[in-house]
Design a protein around this motif. Sequence first.
Motif, short mmCIF file in Angstrom:
data_model
loop_
_atom_site.label_atom_id
_atom_site.label_comp_id
_atom_site.label_asym_id
_atom_site.label_seq_id
_atom_site.Cartn_x
_atom_site.Cartn_y
_atom_site.Cartn_z
N ARG A 5 -55.61 39.71 46.02
CA ARG A 5 -55.19 40.51 44.87
C ARG A 5 -55.44 39.79 43.54
N SER A 6 -55.85 38.53 43.61
CA SER A 6 -56.08 37.76 42.39
C SER A 6 -57.54 37.88 41.96
N PRO A 7 -57.81 37.83 40.66
CA PRO A 7 -59.21 37.79 40.20
C PRO A 7 -59.89 36.54 40.74
N VAL A 8 -61.17 36.68 41.08
CA VAL A 8 -61.95 35.55 41.55
C VAL A 8 -62.96 35.21 40.46
N ASP A 9 -62.82 34.04 39.85
CA ASP A 9 -63.68 33.70 38.72
C ASP A 9 -64.94 32.98 39.22
N PHE A 10 -66.08 33.58 38.91
CA PHE A 10 -67.36 33.04 39.37
C PHE A 10 -67.81 31.93 38.43
#
Length: 350
Positions: free
Chosen positions: A295-300
Motif C-alpha cells: 500500500r506504500s508508494p514505491v520510489d524508483f
Amino acid sequence: MIRVYNTLSKSKEPFEPVRPGKVGIYLCGPTVYKPSHIGHMVGPVIFDTVKRYLVYSGYEVTLVVNITDVDDKLIAESSRRAVAMSDLAAEMTADYMNNLDVLGVDMIDHFPRCTDNMDEIVRFTSTLIEKGFAYESGGDVYFEVSKAVDYGKLSHRPSEAIHGGGAAGRKRATADFALWKAAKPGEPSWESPWGPGRPGWHIECSAMSRRLLGKTFDIHGGGLENIFPHNECEIAQAEAATGKPFARYWVLAGSLTVNGVRMGKSLGNFLTIKEALKLYSPEAIRFFVLSSHYRSPVDFTREALLAAERGVERLHNTVRTLRMRIEHAMSSGTADLSYITDLDTHRDAF
C-alpha cells in the motif's frame, strides 16, 4: 486465518470468500496506447504473488486483468501515428504480455479486452437505463450519480464534494459519468440502441468482471490513485445493476513514483520495461516491486534497483549454500531430498 486490509472499511478483516475454497480476483489493467512501463507491472507482480500464496493456502483462484483497447488516448495516439486503433492496441497488448512473461507473471487466467465485450457492455448499460440509474442524452449515456445513495463509500469523500454542481453539456449534473459515448466523425464505433459509439472507461470493468467472476467477487485490486473516480464509479454502476455488493475486499496498491512523483505516460517520467531490462535483471525488478509494503508508494531510483540486485543475489547464494550443505549431509543417497527441489521451485517462483 488470513486477514486482509480492506480499503472499503479501512480495517483488517478475516478473509472469507464468497464461495468457500474459491477466490475471484479482478485487477484493473492497462490502456494499451504506448509501451508498458515499470508502473504497469506493480499490480500484476503483486497479485501474481498474492495468487501464488492463496493457491499455496489451498484456494482455487481465478485472476482477471482487463485490457482497455478503446479509449480517447488510444484514438489520439493512433491518429498521431496514422495507424488503425486496433493495430496500435494489438501492438501494445503484445508488448504488455511480453513484459509480464519476462517478469515471471504467469498466474493470470483471463485478459478480457474491451472490444471483445461490447455486447455485454451494451446489455449492462441498458439494464442501468431500465432501472432508472442512467439516461440517454444526444447519443451519450450517463450514470446519474445522485441516484447512488452511497456513492463515495470507497474514497470516503463527503457527499457534498461529489454531488455538487448543476447541469453540464449533455449531463444533468457535473458528477454524472459516461457509460456510452456517441461516436465523433472518423472514430471507431460500435452499434448500440443509442446510436454508434463506444464505452466509457468505467463500464468495461463492471461488465467484464460480472461475466467472468459473477455479480459479487472476492478481491478487487488496482492502484490507490484510481479510487476516485474509477473504482467509485465501478461500484456505483455494478451495485445499481445487480442490487448486490460488487467486490468484497478492495486491496489497492501504492503507486510507483519517481522522486516522489507518480510515474505515468502522461507525465513523461516513465521508464519502459525494455529500457529497464537493459539496466537490471527481471528478478531485480520483481524484487524491487515486492520490497515495500504494497500500500506504500514505491520510489524508483537507481540506488533502489541496485539494492534489489544485491538482495536477489543474496537469496540465490543462500539457496546454493543450503543445497550444497544438504547434499553433503545426505551424500549417502538414502535420504529423501525432495525438499531440495522445493527450494528450487520457490527460487523460480520468486
